[in-house]
Design a protein around this motif. Structure first.
Motif, short mmCIF file in Angstrom:
data_model
loop_
_atom_site.label_atom_id
_atom_site.label_comp_id
_atom_site.label_asym_id
_atom_site.label_seq_id
_atom_site.Cartn_x
_atom_site.Cartn_y
_atom_site.Cartn_z
N PHE A 24 52.11 40.47 34.57
CA PHE A 24 51.18 40.69 33.25
C PHE A 24 49.68 40.21 33.65
CE2 PHE A 24 49.87 39.61 28.85
CZ PHE A 24 49.67 40.65 28.52
N THR A 25 49.42 39.00 34.33
CA THR A 25 48.18 38.80 34.70
C THR A 25 47.32 39.83 35.62
OG1 THR A 25 48.90 36.38 34.53
CG2 THR A 25 46.78 37.23 35.91
N HIS A 26 48.24 40.24 36.57
CA HIS A 26 47.68 41.28 37.66
C HIS A 26 47.45 42.45 36.72
CE1 HIS A 26 48.29 38.20 40.58
NE2 HIS A 26 47.53 39.04 41.40
N TRP A 27 48.17 42.90 35.74
CA TRP A 27 47.96 44.15 35.07
C TRP A 27 46.61 43.75 34.45
CZ3 TRP A 27 47.73 45.09 29.83
CH2 TRP A 27 47.49 46.42 29.33
N LEU A 28 46.60 42.76 33.83
CA LEU A 28 45.24 42.43 32.96
C LEU A 28 43.81 42.52 33.82
CD1 LEU A 28 46.44 39.68 30.70
CD2 LEU A 28 46.15 42.07 30.09
N ILE A 29 44.13 41.92 35.08
CA ILE A 29 43.13 41.89 36.04
C ILE A 29 42.61 43.41 36.32
CG2 ILE A 29 42.32 41.50 38.48
CD1 ILE A 29 44.25 38.79 38.22
N VAL A 30 43.65 44.24 36.59
CA VAL A 30 43.15 45.64 36.73
C VAL A 30 42.32 46.17 35.60
CG1 VAL A 30 44.22 48.03 37.26
CG2 VAL A 30 45.09 45.97 38.42
N GLN A 31 42.86 46.01 34.45
CA GLN A 31 42.46 46.75 33.14
C GLN A 31 41.15 46.01 33.03
OE1 GLN A 31 44.04 48.90 31.14
NE2 GLN A 31 45.17 48.85 32.76
N ALA A 32 40.94 44.43 33.26
CA ALA A 32 39.45 44.18 33.15
C ALA A 32 38.42 44.81 34.15
CB ALA A 32 39.44 42.59 33.25
N LEU A 33 39.01 44.96 35.39
CA LEU A 33 37.85 45.59 36.31
C LEU A 33 37.79 46.80 36.29
CD1 LEU A 33 39.32 43.28 39.43
CD2 LEU A 33 37.13 43.06 38.08
N TYR A 34 38.86 47.68 35.96
CA TYR A 34 38.76 49.24 36.19
C TYR A 34 38.82 50.08 34.84
CZ TYR A 34 39.08 47.53 40.78
OH TYR A 34 39.19 46.70 41.99
N CYS A 84 39.81 34.01 30.40
CA CYS A 84 40.75 34.78 30.97
C CYS A 84 41.05 34.51 32.44
CB CYS A 84 40.65 36.27 30.76
SG CYS A 84 40.57 36.86 28.91
N MET A 85 39.83 34.42 33.22
CA MET A 85 39.85 34.26 34.57
C MET A 85 40.41 32.70 34.78
SD MET A 85 36.50 36.03 36.04
CE MET A 85 35.11 35.20 34.88
N VAL A 86 40.17 31.79 34.24
CA VAL A 86 41.02 30.58 34.28
C VAL A 86 42.34 30.86 34.22
CG1 VAL A 86 41.21 28.15 33.15
CG2 VAL A 86 38.81 29.25 33.48
N VAL A 87 42.91 31.45 33.24
CA VAL A 87 44.51 31.79 33.12
C VAL A 87 44.77 32.33 34.37
CG1 VAL A 87 46.24 33.05 31.70
CG2 VAL A 87 44.29 31.61 30.58
N TRP A 88 44.04 33.54 35.01
CA TRP A 88 44.46 34.09 36.19
C TRP A 88 44.67 33.05 37.16
CZ3 TRP A 88 39.84 38.15 36.83
CH2 TRP A 88 39.89 39.00 35.57
N ALA A 89 43.90 32.31 37.47
CA ALA A 89 43.95 31.12 38.51
C ALA A 89 44.90 30.21 38.14
CB ALA A 89 42.41 30.44 38.42
N VAL A 90 45.16 29.90 37.18
CA VAL A 90 46.44 29.10 36.76
C VAL A 90 47.71 29.52 37.08
CG1 VAL A 90 47.49 27.77 34.93
CG2 VAL A 90 45.06 27.42 35.21
N LEU A 98 36.30 39.01 45.80
CA LEU A 98 35.67 40.26 46.36
C LEU A 98 35.78 41.62 45.52
CD1 LEU A 98 36.96 39.70 50.11
CD2 LEU A 98 34.66 39.53 49.24
N LEU A 99 37.12 41.66 44.83
CA LEU A 99 37.14 42.91 43.83
C LEU A 99 36.22 42.84 42.69
CD1 LEU A 99 41.27 43.20 43.66
CD2 LEU A 99 39.39 44.85 44.89
N VAL A 100 36.18 41.56 42.39
CA VAL A 100 35.06 41.47 41.12
C VAL A 100 33.73 41.69 41.59
CG1 VAL A 100 34.19 39.57 39.64
CG2 VAL A 100 36.63 39.77 39.88
N LEU A 101 33.43 41.16 42.99
CA LEU A 101 32.11 41.32 43.56
C LEU A 101 31.88 42.61 43.52
CD1 LEU A 101 29.57 39.92 44.62
CD2 LEU A 101 30.37 39.78 46.83
N ASN A 102 32.76 43.59 44.01
CA ASN A 102 32.59 44.77 44.48
C ASN A 102 32.56 45.71 43.47
OD1 ASN A 102 33.06 47.20 46.48
ND2 ASN A 102 34.46 47.64 45.02
N ARG A 103 33.37 45.51 42.18
CA ARG A 103 33.39 46.07 40.90
C ARG A 103 32.09 46.16 40.22
NH1 ARG A 103 32.52 48.66 37.17
NH2 ARG A 103 33.99 49.40 35.47
N PHE A 104 31.30 44.96 40.17
CA PHE A 104 30.20 44.90 39.58
C PHE A 104 29.10 44.64 40.38
CE2 PHE A 104 33.70 43.44 36.76
CZ PHE A 104 33.65 44.02 35.66
#
Length: 220
Positions: free
Chosen positions: A133-143, A152-158, A206-212
Protein backbone atom coordinates in the motif's frame (compact mmCIF):
# COMPACT_ATOMS: atom_id res chain seq x y z
CA UNK A 1 15.80 -35.49 13.66
CA UNK A 2 12.29 -35.92 12.32
CA UNK A 3 9.18 -35.93 14.44
CA UNK A 4 8.69 -39.69 14.03
CA UNK A 5 12.29 -40.60 14.89
CA UNK A 6 11.93 -38.81 18.21
CA UNK A 7 9.79 -41.71 19.45
CA UNK A 8 11.23 -45.26 19.82
CA UNK A 9 9.69 -48.00 17.71
CA UNK A 10 6.58 -49.43 19.30
CA UNK A 11 6.12 -46.58 21.73
CA UNK A 12 2.97 -44.48 21.89
CA UNK A 13 3.05 -41.35 19.77
CA UNK A 14 0.97 -38.20 20.29
CA UNK A 15 -2.22 -38.06 18.28
CA UNK A 16 -1.17 -34.79 16.61
CA UNK A 17 2.66 -34.60 16.73
CA UNK A 18 4.22 -31.23 15.98
CA UNK A 19 7.76 -29.89 16.19
CA UNK A 20 8.37 -28.21 19.52
CA UNK A 21 9.98 -25.29 17.72
CA UNK A 22 6.73 -24.56 15.86
CA UNK A 23 4.80 -24.44 19.14
CA UNK A 24 7.29 -22.57 21.30
CA UNK A 25 7.00 -18.78 21.56
CA UNK A 26 9.61 -16.89 19.54
CA UNK A 27 11.25 -13.87 21.22
CA UNK A 28 11.90 -10.77 19.17
CA UNK A 29 15.39 -10.00 20.42
CA UNK A 30 16.28 -6.63 21.90
CA UNK A 31 17.29 -4.95 18.64
CA UNK A 32 14.05 -5.84 16.86
CA UNK A 33 12.01 -4.98 19.96
CA UNK A 34 13.59 -1.51 20.02
CA UNK A 35 12.95 -1.06 16.31
CA UNK A 36 9.31 -2.08 16.63
CA UNK A 37 8.83 0.27 19.58
CA UNK A 38 10.51 3.30 18.00
CA UNK A 39 9.07 2.72 14.51
CA UNK A 40 5.61 2.17 15.94
CA UNK A 41 5.86 5.35 17.99
CA UNK A 42 7.15 7.48 15.08
CA UNK A 43 4.57 6.05 12.67
CA UNK A 44 1.79 6.58 15.21
CA UNK A 45 2.75 10.23 15.77
CA UNK A 46 2.97 10.92 12.03
CA UNK A 47 -0.39 9.26 11.42
CA UNK A 48 -1.98 11.18 14.29
CA UNK A 49 -0.72 14.51 12.95
CA UNK A 50 -2.05 13.68 9.48
CA UNK A 51 -5.41 12.69 10.96
CA UNK A 52 -5.61 15.92 12.94
CA UNK A 53 -4.80 18.00 9.85
CA UNK A 54 -7.31 16.05 7.76
CA UNK A 55 -10.07 16.68 10.31
CA UNK A 56 -9.20 20.39 10.41
CA UNK A 57 -9.25 20.49 6.61
CA UNK A 58 -12.65 18.82 6.47
CA UNK A 59 -14.11 21.28 8.97
CA UNK A 60 -12.42 24.30 7.39
CA UNK A 61 -11.53 24.06 3.67
CA UNK A 62 -9.37 27.18 4.02
CA UNK A 63 -7.16 25.54 6.66
CA UNK A 64 -3.49 25.37 5.66
CA UNK A 65 -1.61 22.41 7.20
CA UNK A 66 1.71 23.24 8.87
CA UNK A 67 3.56 21.02 6.38
CA UNK A 68 2.53 23.11 3.37
CA UNK A 69 6.01 24.42 2.61
CA UNK A 70 6.16 24.93 -1.16
CA UNK A 71 4.43 23.72 -4.35
CA UNK A 72 6.10 20.31 -4.04
CA UNK A 73 6.15 19.77 -0.25
CA UNK A 74 2.44 20.24 0.34
CA UNK A 75 0.34 18.04 2.63
CA UNK A 76 -2.84 19.93 1.75
CA UNK A 77 -2.51 19.04 -1.92
CA UNK A 78 -2.21 15.35 -1.03
CA UNK A 79 -5.03 15.38 1.56
CA UNK A 80 -7.55 16.75 -0.93
CA UNK A 81 -7.14 13.85 -3.38
CA UNK A 82 -9.16 10.66 -3.69
CA UNK A 83 -5.99 8.66 -3.00
CA UNK A 84 -6.01 10.06 0.54
CA UNK A 85 -9.26 8.17 1.25
CA UNK A 86 -8.83 4.90 -0.63
CA UNK A 87 -11.21 2.91 1.59
CA UNK A 88 -13.73 5.69 2.17
CA UNK A 89 -12.02 7.16 5.23
CA UNK A 90 -8.71 9.00 5.73
CA UNK A 91 -5.71 6.75 5.16
CA UNK A 92 -3.96 7.92 8.37
CA UNK A 93 -6.60 6.09 10.41
CA UNK A 94 -5.14 2.86 9.03
CA UNK A 95 -1.74 4.07 10.16
CA UNK A 96 -2.97 4.81 13.67
CA UNK A 97 -4.36 1.29 14.02
CA UNK A 98 -1.38 -0.47 12.44
CA UNK A 99 1.36 1.47 14.22
CA UNK A 100 -0.43 1.13 17.56
CA UNK A 101 -0.19 -2.65 17.13
CA UNK A 102 3.50 -2.41 16.19
CA UNK A 103 4.19 -0.21 19.22
CA UNK A 104 2.37 -2.63 21.52
CA UNK A 105 4.32 -5.62 20.15
CA UNK A 106 7.60 -3.76 20.53
CA UNK A 107 6.86 -2.64 24.08
CA UNK A 108 5.70 -6.13 25.01
CA UNK A 109 8.87 -7.64 23.54
CA UNK A 110 11.04 -5.20 25.51
CA UNK A 111 9.18 -6.32 28.63
CA UNK A 112 10.09 -9.95 27.89
CA UNK A 113 7.08 -11.19 25.96
CA UNK A 114 7.52 -13.83 23.25
CA UNK A 115 4.96 -14.62 20.58
CA UNK A 116 4.03 -17.81 18.78
CA UNK A 117 4.75 -18.52 15.14
CA UNK A 118 1.20 -17.72 13.98
CA UNK A 119 1.45 -14.28 15.57
CA UNK A 120 4.72 -13.46 13.77
CA UNK A 121 3.25 -14.74 10.50
CA UNK A 122 0.27 -12.43 10.97
CA UNK A 123 2.56 -9.50 11.70
CA UNK A 124 4.64 -10.37 8.63
CA UNK A 125 1.53 -10.45 6.46
CA UNK A 126 0.53 -7.04 7.80
CA UNK A 127 4.00 -5.72 6.97
CA UNK A 128 3.72 -7.04 3.41
CA UNK A 129 0.31 -5.45 2.90
CA UNK A 130 1.52 -2.19 4.44
CA UNK A 131 4.55 -2.19 2.16
CA UNK A 132 2.43 -2.77 -0.95
CA UNK A 133 0.00 0.00 0.00
CA UNK A 134 2.86 2.36 0.82
CA UNK A 135 4.49 1.86 -2.56
CA UNK A 136 1.17 2.37 -4.32
CA UNK A 137 0.90 5.69 -2.47
CA UNK A 138 4.47 6.58 -3.45
CA UNK A 139 3.61 6.06 -7.13
CA UNK A 140 0.43 8.10 -6.74
CA UNK A 141 2.24 10.96 -4.98
CA UNK A 142 5.01 11.13 -7.56
CA UNK A 143 3.18 10.50 -10.82
CA UNK A 144 -0.51 11.28 -10.23
CA UNK A 145 -0.80 13.89 -7.48
CA UNK A 146 2.51 15.61 -8.09
CA UNK A 147 3.09 16.62 -4.48
CA UNK A 148 4.80 15.25 -1.38
CA UNK A 149 3.67 15.10 2.22
CA UNK A 150 6.53 15.11 4.79
CA UNK A 151 4.59 13.08 7.33
CA UNK A 152 3.65 10.59 4.63
CA UNK A 153 7.32 10.22 3.74
CA UNK A 154 8.07 9.47 7.39
CA UNK A 155 5.49 6.68 7.20
CA UNK A 156 7.12 5.42 3.98
CA UNK A 157 10.51 5.18 5.69
CA UNK A 158 9.13 3.51 8.81
CA UNK A 159 7.11 0.97 6.83
CA UNK A 160 10.11 -0.08 4.73
CA UNK A 161 12.29 -0.54 7.82
CA UNK A 162 9.59 -2.53 9.60
CA UNK A 163 9.09 -4.83 6.62
CA UNK A 164 12.79 -5.48 6.08
CA UNK A 165 13.79 -6.19 9.67
CA UNK A 166 10.66 -8.16 10.44
CA UNK A 167 11.36 -10.29 7.36
CA UNK A 168 14.93 -10.92 8.50
CA UNK A 169 13.60 -11.92 11.91
CA UNK A 170 11.02 -14.39 10.60
CA UNK A 171 13.55 -15.96 8.21
CA UNK A 172 16.40 -16.16 10.72
CA UNK A 173 14.24 -17.60 13.51
CA UNK A 174 12.60 -20.19 11.24
CA UNK A 175 9.14 -18.64 11.49
CA UNK A 176 9.16 -18.70 7.69
CA UNK A 177 10.92 -21.93 6.55
CA UNK A 178 14.06 -21.35 4.49
CA UNK A 179 15.46 -24.06 2.17
CA UNK A 180 18.98 -25.17 3.09
CA UNK A 181 20.49 -23.74 -0.09
CA UNK A 182 19.12 -20.27 0.72
CA UNK A 183 20.25 -20.15 4.37
CA UNK A 184 23.66 -18.66 3.48
CA UNK A 185 21.81 -15.86 1.68
CA UNK A 186 19.78 -15.15 4.82
CA UNK A 187 22.94 -15.18 6.96
CA UNK A 188 24.61 -12.65 4.67
CA UNK A 189 21.46 -10.50 4.58
CA UNK A 190 21.47 -10.45 8.39
CA UNK A 191 25.20 -9.67 8.46
CA UNK A 192 24.85 -6.75 6.03
CA UNK A 193 21.33 -5.84 7.10
CA UNK A 194 21.79 -2.11 6.43
CA UNK A 195 22.55 -2.47 2.70
CA UNK A 196 19.05 -3.21 1.42
CA UNK A 197 17.20 -0.41 3.26
CA UNK A 198 19.97 2.06 2.38
CA UNK A 199 19.65 1.22 -1.32
CA UNK A 200 15.85 1.25 -1.02
CA UNK A 201 15.80 4.75 0.43
CA UNK A 202 18.36 5.91 -2.15
CA UNK A 203 16.18 4.71 -5.03
CA UNK A 204 13.12 6.53 -3.65
CA UNK A 205 15.19 9.69 -3.10
CA UNK A 206 16.42 9.54 -6.70
CA UNK A 207 12.86 9.08 -7.97
CA UNK A 208 11.76 12.14 -5.97
CA UNK A 209 14.73 14.13 -7.23
CA UNK A 210 14.07 13.15 -10.84
CA UNK A 211 10.29 13.69 -10.69
CA UNK A 212 10.54 17.23 -9.32
CA UNK A 213 13.89 18.22 -10.82
CA UNK A 214 12.37 21.16 -12.66
CA UNK A 215 11.45 22.64 -9.27
CA UNK A 216 14.56 21.60 -7.30
CA UNK A 217 16.90 23.24 -9.79
CA UNK A 218 15.17 26.60 -9.24
CA UNK A 219 16.38 26.42 -5.64
CA UNK A 220 20.04 25.97 -6.60
Amino acid sequence: MTVLSAYPAGSARPEHPAPARALAPVPAGRALALLLTLAGLVGLIASAVLTFDKIRLLSDPSYVPSCNINPVISCGSVMRTAQAEVFGFPNPLLGIAAFAVVLAVGAGSLAGAAFRRWFWLGLQLGAVLGLAFTHWLIVQALYRIGALCPYCMVVWAVTIALFWYLTLHTLRRGVVPVPARLRPVVREAVRYHWVVPALWYAVIALLVLNRFWSYWRTLL
